[in-house]
Design a protein around this motif. Structure first.
Motif, PDB file in Angstrom:
ATOM      1  N   ALA A 238     -21.924  21.868  10.906  1.00 39.43           N
ATOM      2  CA  ALA A 238     -21.577  22.569  12.136  1.00 39.43           C
ATOM      3  C   ALA A 238     -22.376  23.851  12.192  1.00 39.43           C
ATOM      4  N   GLN A 239     -22.464  24.375  13.390  1.00 40.18           N
ATOM      5  CA  GLN A 239     -23.214  25.607  13.601  1.00 40.18           C
ATOM      6  C   GLN A 239     -22.242  26.624  14.176  1.00 40.18           C
ATOM      7  N   GLY A 240     -22.258  27.823  13.662  1.00 41.31           N
ATOM      8  CA  GLY A 240     -21.341  28.821  14.197  1.00 41.31           C
ATOM      9  C   GLY A 240     -21.962  30.203  14.238  1.00 41.31           C
ATOM     10  N   ASN A 241     -21.393  31.022  15.056  1.00 38.75           N
ATOM     11  CA  ASN A 241     -21.869  32.406  15.173  1.00 38.75           C
ATOM     12  C   ASN A 241     -20.735  33.370  14.928  1.00 38.75           C
ATOM     13  N   GLY A 242     -21.101  34.485  14.370  1.00 36.25           N
ATOM     14  CA  GLY A 242     -20.156  35.581  14.257  1.00 36.25           C
ATOM     15  C   GLY A 242     -20.930  36.872  14.385  1.00 36.25           C
ATOM     16  N   THR A 243     -20.291  37.947  14.031  1.00 35.88           N
ATOM     17  CA  THR A 243     -20.931  39.248  14.125  1.00 35.88           C
ATOM     18  C   THR A 243     -20.862  39.901  12.745  1.00 35.88           C
ATOM     19  N   GLY A 244     -21.814  40.762  12.492  1.00 36.72           N
ATOM     20  CA  GLY A 244     -21.771  41.517  11.256  1.00 36.72           C
ATOM     21  C   GLY A 244     -22.328  42.899  11.520  1.00 36.72           C
ATOM     22  N   PHE A 245     -22.168  43.805  10.582  1.00 40.96           N
ATOM     23  CA  PHE A 245     -22.755  45.135  10.781  1.00 40.96           C
ATOM     24  C   PHE A 245     -23.190  45.709   9.450  1.00 40.96           C
ATOM     25  N   MET A 246     -24.229  46.524   9.545  1.00 42.59           N
ATOM     26  CA  MET A 246     -24.861  47.012   8.319  1.00 42.59           C
ATOM     27  C   MET A 246     -24.073  48.195   7.773  1.00 42.59           C
ATOM     28  N   VAL A 247     -23.682  48.085   6.518  1.00 45.31           N
ATOM     29  CA  VAL A 247     -22.932  49.167   5.882  1.00 45.31           C
ATOM     30  C   VAL A 247     -23.757  49.861   4.808  1.00 45.31           C
ATOM     31  N   ALA A 248     -24.809  49.192   4.366  1.00 45.11           N
ATOM     32  CA  ALA A 248     -25.758  49.789   3.419  1.00 45.11           C
ATOM     33  C   ALA A 248     -27.083  49.104   3.719  1.00 45.11           C
ATOM     34  N   PRO A 249     -28.183  49.681   3.379  1.00 43.22           N
ATOM     35  CA  PRO A 249     -29.452  49.081   3.756  1.00 43.22           C
ATOM     36  C   PRO A 249     -29.530  47.605   3.344  1.00 43.22           C
ATOM     37  N   GLY A 250     -29.698  46.748   4.322  1.00 43.39           N
ATOM     38  CA  GLY A 250     -29.829  45.329   4.041  1.00 43.39           C
ATOM     39  C   GLY A 250     -28.530  44.635   3.716  1.00 43.39           C
ATOM     40  N   ARG A 251     -27.447  45.343   3.806  1.00 48.19           N
ATOM     41  CA  ARG A 251     -26.146  44.745   3.479  1.00 48.19           C
ATOM     42  C   ARG A 251     -25.219  44.812   4.687  1.00 48.19           C
ATOM     43  N   PHE A 252     -24.602  43.687   4.961  1.00 50.07           N
ATOM     44  CA  PHE A 252     -23.810  43.554   6.186  1.00 50.07           C
ATOM     45  C   PHE A 252     -22.403  43.105   5.859  1.00 50.07           C
ATOM     46  N   LEU A 253     -21.473  43.738   6.536  1.00 53.44           N
ATOM     47  CA  LEU A 253     -20.074  43.339   6.378  1.00 53.44           C
ATOM     48  C   LEU A 253     -19.746  42.369   7.501  1.00 53.44           C
TER      49      LEU A 253
END
Lengths: 513, 617
Positions: free
Chosen positions: B181-196
């Motif tokens: 399956a294919q899915g989308n979500g959202t993330g955000f950068m909390v440290a360089p190159g790292r996303f929560l």
């Protein structure tokens, strides 16, 4: 069942009360009149047919049923009205089916055309065979009701392939007899399946089956073209024996059909057996020394075949397990051959119903008053099969975990001499039960440190004095111990009485304390 | 509250009723059938591609970009995230936003193009051009952003779309590969190159691509840490250079207040560009998290619209992150939930040692202790303080320290009232909240009254192993054994769901398992879940799905042990029969060992089994 039934029933009652009695005493041994009464003769029927003749002995049995609510033991359930047919046997006795009479609060007998109804008395009721024996409640009514009815003898039992007549009265008026053929056997207590032409309205449970002018079966259920009937053999036993109910071994059985399992169990080639996966404490099988893993290979000398069936003289090849309940009456012994770890043995098993007498499998008589104790808002009841069944019917979420745990420890409880496990079933909110709202539906194991063996003992323990006036009740789930202050509990009890609970303690099924 | 989640009855029953439904982890929003190129290409090789490259290449960049390695990201992300990295990143951010503000104009087209690119190419391409280059130098800034929006725009640049190709395990036919399956979500950068992001966005992921705001490219990422119990995950891009000039979002330090204005930012369904919804904080409460199914934590309810695809996106208050949008409530209006800062910080601190341990549990039940008779019996004054221990789970943190009947007077120095509540930071919370805020290995001191004597005991906190039984399983292939056509699987919510197993059939076994604190991989409740028909089992009675109790008289304690019993090692003596006993079954199931090997081979061929068993997920 139709509610409107109550109306004719009550009318009949009024009628019976004011109708002058034609005869002063019933003549029990009066020979059957040679001709049917004109009002009941069906014009289309040949008058001489012995089966149609038997239709003259048909009666209607009407009942009102109301059992207790086993989950709220001081309440009763909704009333239901039931109807069945019965057949006059002579000597003032009517044979009918047990089911409509279970937990009956009122029963009456009527002529099929409803021209007369009188209150009835249930003399005996066997719910396993689904047979009941009734008479009129007042001797004085017997003559009026039975005066035209022939005496009916019990015939020789039917067997597979036999034919017999299903007898009834269409619309309560027109006698008919339909020839039927015994085509099979069904049920845990074997019943014959009678294939018959489509029957007219009004032939329900209690419809008699006649052969050569004698009663050979009684229909208990079925519809349209197939009736399930109790065979004459069992009717005769029901009328003869004092005890009611069929014997119970108290085991869980399953026929061995898988060939590998067959070899593993060491059964001989071509034969079969019934594998015992559980032996319930207190039952006949336990008393006789049957063990889990034993395989029953013959019953009363009849070998069990590879499909788990026995050849029975009447019922043909039928499920071996079902024969255990009918081969011999209560009080006698059944001879079983068993294979235990490859060794063949013979055992005598006493035929009784002991498995239902104590412990978690105890069964309360339907309609009997439930026993319970209410103390400070905590409701205690025997944790028996009747209560568990009511819980299962009422509850979609399954049996509470604490009760499952109790069931798992069934044998242990029995070994501890706990003959009547007691449950804390409900918690009525009172000042004494604050904080204990979730404690219901648990097994009560001890009160003030003393093991509870039965409800009467609990009643006594709850009243026994303690130093600090606090009653400690141990249950088999969190929080494991409940505390009841005697004075607060007294006040709560008083409050519950005022709120209308009729009795806070019912220790006997008959009387109230 | 949390204790009840340990009772199997409550849990297995809760499954279908669960009101909280995770925002159907994007897959439902933009589900692609298995035929879509995206989904198909990563099938067998892709995982390798994912696992391998990160091992050598990105490891270095990651270190270079963010000098601190394993421990540091958490450190950065956690307390200092607000000041150091974000602050440091701010100056460039001031300039870039303007540049960056434009690209969004054409992004919608770009991702579509990117989507068609085979995943394998992406890393290579990424490695070559520095991130900045693609940032649309040719795009003229669109209408200059209003000055007030500058901060917001800067913040938006660190909010990314997470595109995930997932492979859902098949608990019904456990050897099957399961659906793609294919899915989308959202993330955000909390440290360089790292996303929560949310754990549910990246669970069972075959491939994770991060689509930065206003950037046509998709950058491969991998899960660095995942906390299924808290529905949080930290992603790491293989090449952080694309994000070198993008600021990190600041994490707030505490819970917002009721009625605080917040914005949910993300890539929900209904369009391809960034979406912002606005609302207020409506409620702060402990609620069940639907991703793990068996956990409840603090959550903040907001009335800003949160829709599938928002999952994992930040909820901002004054450009500071106060939560991660994660689930909605079916049948309710204007209720979205976010994972608040305390839970996020708990996750970030837990992973500081390079390993996620998960939430700890006390493993004890405390009853309302207001009943006057109870208090008098325990020797408690009528002051509303002190709480009775109603139950203790064997093998749990509290086992050996607390006993049923103990009265808890204080926990961690906080007085406990009769309903089991304590005051923490001026708020009355259940005493279990202390375990909720603590970490594996932390010690909490209980002051007790036991049989009239005062004493103190120390409880060393640990997660409750047996909770595995009631938790959904992610990122693992289903375990199973097939023997003589009988399919055996360890009981869990997924297996129960796949086979329609109700709690009624397993209540006692599940209860015993949970209460004994067992529940490691070596210790399962094994169920017979299916029968693959063959001549060796054709005459077996059908008993339905039952718990396996014994094999050849030996009690079954786990799937691996069952495998040893059913498939003894070469050379070891084998009895003539294999006898399998099931709970409450009226007959044992018996196999003739003389023919079983042939039968097993035949069944394996007929039913296309890759192996007789999968014992390691």
């Amino acid at each position: 069942m139709s509610r409107s039934l109550i109306l004719p029933a009550l009318c009949g009652l009024a009628l019976a009360a004011c109708k002058p009695t034609p005869r002063t005493a019933p003549d029990a041994h009066r020979p059957a009149p040679a001709t049917p009464a004109p009002a009941q003769a069906a014009p289309a029927e040949p008058a001489a047919s012995p089966s149609a003749e038997a239709a003259r002995g048909l009666v209607l049995v009407r009942t009102a049923q109301q059992d207790y609510n086993r989950l709220v033991p001081w309440l009763k359930q909704e009333m239901r009205y039931r109807k069945a047919l019965g057949i006059y046997l002579g000597r003032g006795l009517v044979l009918s089916t047990a089911e409509p009479l279970t937990a009956a609060t009122y029963a009456e007998l009527s002529l099929p055309d409803d021209s007369l109804s009188v209150p009835a008395r249930v003399l005996r009721c066997d719910r396993d065979l689904n047979l009941a024996l009734l008479s009129v409640a007042q001797e004085a009514d017997a003559a009026a009701l039975f005066h035209d009815m022939p005496e009916l003898a019990i015939g020789s039992p039917l067997k597979l392939g036999d034919t017999a007549d299903v007898v009834g009265k269409a619309n309560g008026l027109h006698a008919f007899a339909r020839r039927g053929e015994v085509c099979g056997v069904s049920g845990n207590v074997p019943q014959l399946m009678l294939q018959v032409e489509r029957l007219p309205e009004g032939s329900g449970p209690g419809t008699p089956v006649i052969r050569e002018g004698k009663l050979v079966g009684l229909a208990t259920s079925g519809s349209g073209e197939q009736l399930n009937i109790v065979n004459a053999e069992l009717i005769a036993r029901f009328l003869r024996e004092e005890q009611t109910g069929t014997p119970l071994l108290g085991v869980q059985l399953r026929a061995v059909q898988d060939p590998v399992l067959h070899h593993y169990l060491g059964l001989t080639e071509g034969s079969g057996g019934l594998y015992i996966s559980r032996v319930f404490p207190g039952g006949a099988a336990a008393a006789a020394g049957l063990q889990e893993g034993d395989v029953i290979t013959t019953i009363e000398g009849m070998p069990i075949d590879a499909s788990g069936r026995c050849e029975h003289p009447l019922y043909g090849r039928c499920a071996a397990g079902s024969l255990l309940s009918i081969l011999k009456p209560l009080g006698e012994e059944l001879t079983l051959s068993i294979r235990r770890r490859g060794e063949q043995q013979e055992l005598q098993v006493p035929l009784n119903r002991d498995v239902l007498r104590s412990g978690l499998r105890a069964v309360a008589e339907p309609g009997s008053r439930p026993r319970y104790i209410i103390r400070g808002g905590l409701v205690f009841q025997p944790l028996d099969a009747t209560y568990i069944d009511a819980l299962k019917k009422n509850n979609n979420t399954g049996i509470p975990l604490a009760f499952l745990r109790a069931q798992q420890q069934e044998t242990k409880l029995s070994e501890q001499g706990i003959r009547e496990p007691v449950a804390l079933t409900l918690v009525i909110p009172t000042p004494a039960t604050s904080g204990y709202e979730q404690a219901g539906e648990a097994l009560v194991t001890a009160v003030n440190g003393c093991t509870v063996h039965h409800l009467d003992e609990l009643a006594e323990l709850l009243e026994r004095d303690t130093e600090d006036n606090i009653i400690r009740i141990r249950i088999n789930k969190a929080p494991y111990e409940l505390y009841l202050d005697r004075r607060t509990a007294d006040a709560s009890d008083e409050q519950l009485r005022r709120r209308g609970i009729p009795a806070l303690r019912v220790l006997s099924s008959e009387t109230t304390e | 509250m949390k204790f009840f989640s340990l009772t199997p009855l409550a849990l297995l029953a809760a499954l279908p009723l669960c009101a909280q439904e995770a925002l159907p982890e994007a897959p439902t929003a933009e589900q692609a059938p298995a035929t879509a190129p995206d989904a198909v290409c990563p099938t067998p090789e892709a995982p390798a591609e994912h696992v391998a490259p990160p091992a050598d290449t990105p490891a270095a960049p990651a270190e270079a970009a963010a000098p601190p390695t394993e421990e540091a990201p958490a450190e950065q992300a956690a307390p200092p995230a607000g000041e150091t990295p974000a602050e440091a990143a701010t100056p460039p951010a001031e300039e870039t936003p303007a540049k960056q503000a434009a690209p969004p104009a054409d992004t919608p087209a770009a991702p579509a193009k990117a989507a068609t690119q085979p995943a394998e190419e992406a890393p290579a391409k990424q490695a070559a051009p520095p991130a900045g280059e693609l940032a649309a130098p040719d795009q003229e800034p669109a209408p200059p952003a209003p000055p007030a929006a500058t901060d917001a725009q800067a913040a938006y640049r660190s909010i990314v779309k997470v595109e995930v190709a997932q492979q859902q395990p098949d608990f019904d036919i456990p050897w099957n590969t399961g659906e793609y399956a294919q899915g989308n979500g959202t993330g955000f950068m909390v440290a360089p190159g790292r996303f929560l992001t949310n754990a549910h966005v990246v669970s069972n992921a075959e491939r994770i691509l991060i689509a930065p705001y206003g950037d046509a490219r998709k950058i491969p990422a991998r899960v660095k840490f995942i906390a299924h119990d808290a529905d949080l995950a930290l992603l790491e891009v293989e090449d952080a250079s694309s994000f070198a000039d993008i600021p990190c979002l600041k994490l707030g330090s505490e819970l917002p207040q009721l009625e605080d204005a917040v914005r949910a930012v993300g890539y929900p369904m209904g369009g391809r560009r960034l979406s912002v919804t606005r609302g207020i904080v409506s409620r702060i409460d402990t609620i069940p998290y639907s991703h793990p199914r068996n956990q409840s934590h603090l959550a903040v309810q907001i009335d800003a619209a949160i829709n599938p695809g928002n999952s994992g996106g930040p909820v901002l208050k004054d450009d500071v992150v106060v939560g991660v949008a994660f689930q909605g409530l079916q049948g309710a209006n204007a209720t979205g939930y976010m994972i608040p800062i305390p839970v996020i910080r708990h996750f970030l601190r837990d992973i500081e040692d390079g390993h996620y341990d998960g939430y700890t549990e006390l493993g004890a039940l405390f009853e309302d202790s207001s009943n006057p008779a109870l208090r008098r019996h325990a020797g408690l004054p009528d002051d509303g303080m002190g709480c009775r221990v109603a139950d203790v789970i064997e093998g749990s943190s509290c086992d050996g320290a607390l006993q049923v009947g103990d009265i808890v007077l204080t926990v961690g120095g906080h007085p406990v009232d009769s309903s089991g509540m304590i005051e923490l930071d001026g708020v009355r919370v259940a005493l279990q909240e202390l375990a909720e805020r603590a970490f594996s290995g932390d010690v909490i001191r209980f002051e007790l009254l036991r049989a009239g004597q005062r004493l103190s005991v120390d409880v060393t906190l640990a997660p409750l192993k047996s909770q595995r039984l009631t938790a959904k399983i992610y990122d693992e292939q289903p375990r199973y054994i097939v023997f003589g056509g009988l399919v055996f699987q360890p009981l869990g919510v997924d297996v129960a769901q796949a086979h329609g197993i109700t709690e009624a059939g397993v209540a006692l076994e599940a209860d015993a398992h949970l209460r004994s604190g067992r529940g490691t991989e070596q210790n399962d409740i094994v169920m017979l879940t299916n029968v693959l028909r063959d001549e060796v089992n054709a005459r077996f009675a059908n008993f339905g799905r039952r718990v396996v109790t014994k094999v050849n008289g030996v009690p079954v304690t786990g799937l691996s042990q069952l495998a040893e019993l059913l498939y003894p090692t070469e050379g070891s003596e084998r009895p003539p029969y294999t006898v399998i006993e099931l709970a409450d079954a009226p007959l044992p199931l018996v196999f003739d060992n003389a023919v079983i090997d042939t039968a097993n081979a035949r069944i394996r061929a007929h039913y296309n089994l890759p192996a007789h068993a999968r014992l390691i997920p």
